[in-house]
Write a protein that holds these residues in place. Structure first.
Motif, PDB file in Angstrom:
ATOM      1  N   GLY A  26       0.803  -1.204   0.000  1.00 33.89           N
ATOM      2  CA  GLY A  26       0.000   0.000   0.000  1.00 33.89           C
ATOM      3  C   GLY A  26       0.842   1.262   0.000  1.00 33.89           C
ATOM      4  N   SER A  27       2.066   1.176   0.491  1.00 31.91           N
ATOM      5  CA  SER A  27       2.922   2.349   0.564  1.00 31.91           C
ATOM      6  C   SER A  27       3.883   2.444  -0.617  1.00 31.91           C
ATOM      7  CB  SER A  27       3.717   2.330   1.869  1.00 31.91           C
ATOM      8  OG  SER A  27       4.611   1.235   1.886  1.00 31.91           O
ATOM      9  N   ARG A  28       3.772   1.527  -1.570  1.00 35.46           N
ATOM     10  CA  ARG A  28       4.678   1.524  -2.724  1.00 35.46           C
ATOM     11  C   ARG A  28       4.450   2.808  -3.523  1.00 35.46           C
ATOM     12  NH1 ARG A  28       2.866  -2.798  -4.902  1.00 35.46           N
ATOM     13  NH2 ARG A  28       4.235  -4.185  -3.750  1.00 35.46           N
ATOM     14  N   PRO A  29       5.477   3.620  -3.672  1.00 36.45           N
ATOM     15  CA  PRO A  29       5.288   4.891  -4.393  1.00 36.45           C
ATOM     16  C   PRO A  29       5.061   4.668  -5.888  1.00 36.45           C
ATOM     17  CG  PRO A  29       7.581   4.632  -3.719  1.00 36.45           C
ATOM     18  CD  PRO A  29       6.820   3.474  -3.148  1.00 36.45           C
ATOM     19  N   ALA A  30       4.441   5.662  -6.490  1.00 37.45           N
ATOM     20  CA  ALA A  30       4.159   5.602  -7.925  1.00 37.45           C
ATOM     21  C   ALA A  30       5.445   5.433  -8.733  1.00 37.45           C
ATOM     22  CB  ALA A  30       3.418   6.867  -8.368  1.00 37.45           C
ATOM     23  N   ALA A  31       6.541   6.027  -8.267  1.00 35.89           N
ATOM     24  CA  ALA A  31       7.807   5.910  -9.006  1.00 35.89           C
ATOM     25  C   ALA A  31       8.250   4.457  -9.117  1.00 35.89           C
ATOM     26  CB  ALA A  31       8.900   6.749  -8.339  1.00 35.89           C
ATOM     27  N   VAL A  32       8.054   3.666  -8.061  1.00 36.52           N
ATOM     28  CA  VAL A  32       8.448   2.256  -8.084  1.00 36.52           C
ATOM     29  C   VAL A  32       7.495   1.466  -8.984  1.00 36.52           C
ATOM     30  CG1 VAL A  32       8.741   0.168  -6.678  1.00 36.52           C
ATOM     31  CG2 VAL A  32       9.558   2.379  -5.828  1.00 36.52           C
ATOM     32  N   ARG A  33       6.200   1.727  -8.860  1.00 35.94           N
ATOM     33  CA  ARG A  33       5.222   1.029  -9.711  1.00 35.94           C
ATOM     34  C   ARG A  33       5.492   1.333 -11.185  1.00 35.94           C
ATOM     35  NH1 ARG A  33       1.717   3.295  -5.890  1.00 35.94           N
ATOM     36  NH2 ARG A  33       0.907   4.717  -7.480  1.00 35.94           N
ATOM     37  N   THR A  34       5.728   2.612 -11.472  1.00 34.81           N
ATOM     38  CA  THR A  34       5.961   3.010 -12.861  1.00 34.81           C
ATOM     39  C   THR A  34       7.288   2.457 -13.369  1.00 34.81           C
ATOM     40  OG1 THR A  34       4.682   5.012 -12.444  1.00 34.81           O
ATOM     41  CG2 THR A  34       6.032   4.986 -14.431  1.00 34.81           C
ATOM     42  N   ALA A  35       8.326   2.495 -12.537  1.00 29.00           N
ATOM     43  CA  ALA A  35       9.624   1.942 -12.950  1.00 29.00           C
ATOM     44  C   ALA A  35       9.477   0.473 -13.333  1.00 29.00           C
ATOM     45  CB  ALA A  35      10.657   2.104 -11.837  1.00 29.00           C
ATOM     46  N   ALA A  36       8.759  -0.290 -12.527  1.00 30.57           N
ATOM     47  CA  ALA A  36       8.562  -1.714 -12.840  1.00 30.57           C
ATOM     48  C   ALA A  36       7.829  -1.875 -14.172  1.00 30.57           C
ATOM     49  CB  ALA A  36       7.796  -2.402 -11.710  1.00 30.57           C
ATOM     50  N   GLY A  37       6.825  -1.042 -14.402  1.00 34.00           N
ATOM     51  CA  GLY A  37       6.107  -1.106 -15.675  1.00 34.00           C
ATOM     52  C   GLY A  37       6.971  -0.736 -16.858  1.00 34.00           C
ATOM     53  N   VAL A  38       7.822   0.266 -16.675  1.00 33.77           N
ATOM     54  CA  VAL A  38       8.701   0.693 -17.768  1.00 33.77           C
ATOM     55  C   VAL A  38       9.782  -0.360 -18.027  1.00 33.77           C
ATOM     56  CG1 VAL A  38      10.295   2.501 -18.547  1.00 33.77           C
ATOM     57  CG2 VAL A  38       8.169   3.129 -17.405  1.00 33.77           C
ATOM     58  N   TRP A  39      10.291  -0.996 -16.955  1.00 32.06           N
ATOM     59  CA  TRP A  39      11.244  -2.104 -17.163  1.00 32.06           C
ATOM     60  C   TRP A  39      10.565  -3.221 -17.960  1.00 32.06           C
ATOM     61  CZ3 TRP A  39      16.065  -1.391 -17.128  1.00 32.06           C
ATOM     62  CH2 TRP A  39      16.745  -0.668 -16.146  1.00 32.06           C
ATOM     63  N   ALA A  40       9.319  -3.551 -17.617  1.00 29.94           N
ATOM     64  CA  ALA A  40       8.597  -4.596 -18.359  1.00 29.94           C
ATOM     65  C   ALA A  40       8.402  -4.182 -19.819  1.00 29.94           C
ATOM     66  CB  ALA A  40       7.255  -4.884 -17.690  1.00 29.94           C
ATOM     67  N   ALA A  41       8.130  -2.900 -20.046  1.00 36.92           N
ATOM     68  CA  ALA A  41       8.004  -2.412 -21.420  1.00 36.92           C
ATOM     69  C   ALA A  41       9.329  -2.531 -22.167  1.00 36.92           C
ATOM     70  CB  ALA A  41       7.523  -0.958 -21.417  1.00 36.92           C
ATOM     71  N   ALA A  42      10.442  -2.259 -21.490  1.00 35.87           N
ATOM     72  CA  ALA A  42      11.754  -2.410 -22.122  1.00 35.87           C
ATOM     73  C   ALA A  42      11.980  -3.858 -22.547  1.00 35.87           C
ATOM     74  CB  ALA A  42      12.864  -1.952 -21.173  1.00 35.87           C
ATOM     75  N   VAL A  43      11.573  -4.798 -21.699  1.00 38.82           N
ATOM     76  CA  VAL A  43      11.687  -6.218 -22.063  1.00 38.82           C
ATOM     77  C   VAL A  43      10.814  -6.510 -23.275  1.00 38.82           C
ATOM     78  CG1 VAL A  43      11.207  -8.579 -21.310  1.00 38.82           C
ATOM     79  CG2 VAL A  43      12.352  -6.984 -19.755  1.00 38.82           C
ATOM     80  N   ALA A  44       9.582  -6.008 -23.274  1.00 34.04           N
ATOM     81  CA  ALA A  44       8.675  -6.240 -24.408  1.00 34.04           C
ATOM     82  C   ALA A  44       9.268  -5.671 -25.701  1.00 34.04           C
ATOM     83  CB  ALA A  44       7.317  -5.621 -24.125  1.00 34.04           C
ATOM     84  N   LEU A  45       9.896  -4.513 -25.613  1.00 32.78           N
ATOM     85  CA  LEU A  45      10.537  -3.936 -26.797  1.00 32.78           C
ATOM     86  C   LEU A  45      11.704  -4.800 -27.268  1.00 32.78           C
ATOM     87  CD1 LEU A  45      10.361  -0.244 -25.628  1.00 32.78           C
ATOM     88  CD2 LEU A  45       9.302  -1.144 -27.725  1.00 32.78           C
ATOM     89  N   ALA A 147      15.405   4.271 -24.504  1.00 33.77           N
ATOM     90  CA  ALA A 147      14.684   5.330 -23.778  1.00 33.77           C
ATOM     91  C   ALA A 147      13.950   4.745 -22.564  1.00 33.77           C
ATOM     92  CB  ALA A 147      13.696   6.028 -24.708  1.00 33.77           C
ATOM     93  N   ALA A 148      13.364   3.563 -22.717  1.00 31.82           N
ATOM     94  CA  ALA A 148      12.666   2.925 -21.597  1.00 31.82           C
ATOM     95  C   ALA A 148      13.641   2.573 -20.479  1.00 31.82           C
ATOM     96  CB  ALA A 148      11.920   1.681 -22.081  1.00 31.82           C
ATOM     97  N   VAL A 149      14.809   2.076 -20.836  1.00 25.93           N
ATOM     98  CA  VAL A 149      15.820   1.739 -19.825  1.00 25.93           C
ATOM     99  C   VAL A 149      16.220   2.986 -19.047  1.00 25.93           C
ATOM    100  CG1 VAL A 149      18.220   0.995 -19.505  1.00 25.93           C
ATOM    101  CG2 VAL A 149      16.694  -0.331 -20.971  1.00 25.93           C
ATOM    102  N   PHE A 150      16.492   4.075 -19.748  1.00 26.69           N
ATOM    103  CA  PHE A 150      16.890   5.308 -19.065  1.00 26.69           C
ATOM    104  C   PHE A 150      15.757   5.836 -18.178  1.00 26.69           C
ATOM    105  CE2 PHE A 150      20.234   6.212 -22.542  1.00 26.69           C
ATOM    106  CZ  PHE A 150      21.186   5.497 -21.836  1.00 26.69           C
ATOM    107  N   ALA A 151      14.533   5.790 -18.676  1.00 27.57           N
ATOM    108  CA  ALA A 151      13.393   6.259 -17.880  1.00 27.57           C
ATOM    109  C   ALA A 151      13.226   5.408 -16.621  1.00 27.57           C
ATOM    110  CB  ALA A 151      12.122   6.232 -18.723  1.00 27.57           C
ATOM    111  N   ALA A 152      13.339   4.094 -16.762  1.00 25.24           N
ATOM    112  CA  ALA A 152      13.187   3.201 -15.607  1.00 25.24           C
ATOM    113  C   ALA A 152      14.297   3.440 -14.587  1.00 25.24           C
ATOM    114  CB  ALA A 152      13.177   1.742 -16.063  1.00 25.24           C
ATOM    115  N   LEU A 153      15.514   3.671 -15.065  1.00 20.51           N
ATOM    116  CA  LEU A 153      16.627   3.972 -14.152  1.00 20.51           C
ATOM    117  C   LEU A 153      16.333   5.219 -13.327  1.00 20.51           C
ATOM    118  CD1 LEU A 153      19.712   3.275 -16.434  1.00 20.51           C
ATOM    119  CD2 LEU A 153      19.199   2.138 -14.266  1.00 20.51           C
ATOM    120  N   VAL A 154      15.878   6.259 -13.992  1.00 20.32           N
ATOM    121  CA  VAL A 154      15.573   7.510 -13.292  1.00 20.32           C
ATOM    122  C   VAL A 154      14.444   7.278 -12.290  1.00 20.32           C
ATOM    123  CG1 VAL A 154      14.608   9.827 -13.592  1.00 20.32           C
ATOM    124  CG2 VAL A 154      16.423   9.026 -15.120  1.00 20.32           C
TER     125      VAL A 154
END
Length: 168
Positions: A26-45, A147-154
């Motif tokens: 419940g306390s997981r910040p949006a940055a962590v949720r979004t980073a995980a999604g962007v990492w998954a998108a990088a894998v999909a790419l 671009a997805a990798v860099f975004a997820a890193l940030v």
């Protein structure tokens, strides 16, 4: 009230000791949720780029059997990456440096070494390669992948993510 806090803290401690993250979802910040999604998108790419390249090689006459070992290695790597992304999403501290070094450094180098090598060998002096639909798709997928990798890193090192991983 004090009993509830002690119970909750005790439950969280037992869950962490057992490898869980009770109370953290419940306390997981949006940055962590979004980073995980962007990492998954990088894998999909990466998967999409592999598929386009494999289809191009097969259409040029390369037998599937010759591509399977390389595709198998990529599948294993992508599976491991997704497991580490799940660990990041679950609040595991070790996942951030693994992703940063594994994909942020090694993975990015593997994506840019081919075009950089081409440039260093005088590729521009020979002129740009004929922009085929295949090359355009591969270049777009690779650019989006980087671009997805860099975004997820940030994202995974945003202040809210840092605080989240420090708490755990």
């Amino acid at each position: 009230m004090a009993g509830t806090t002690a119970t909750t803290t005790g439950e969280q401690g037992r869950a962490r000791a057992a490898g869980g993250t009770a109370g953290r979802a419940g306390s997981r910040p949006a940055a962590v949720r979004t980073a995980a999604g962007v990492w998954a998108a990088a894998v999909a790419l990466g998967v999409a780029e592999s598929a386009v390249m494999a289809a191009d090689l097969v259409s040029a006459g390369t037998p599937w059997g010759e591509l399977l070992p390389g595709l198998g290695v990529r599948a294993v790597v992508y599976g491991v990456v997704l497991a580490v992304v799940a660990a990041l999403y679950g609040g595991r501290r070790w996942a951030r440096p693994v992703l940063a070094l594994g994909l942020g450094v090694v993975g990015t180098l593997s994506l840019v070494v081919e075009p950089v090598t081409w440039l260093l060998q005088g590729g521009l002096a020979e002129g740009l390669p004929l922009l085929t639909p295949h090359l355009a798709v591969v270049a777009a997928l690779r650019a989006l992948h980087v671009a997805a990798v860099f975004a997820a890193l940030v994202l995974m090192y945003r202040p809210s993510a840092n605080a989240y991983f420090r708490r755990g």
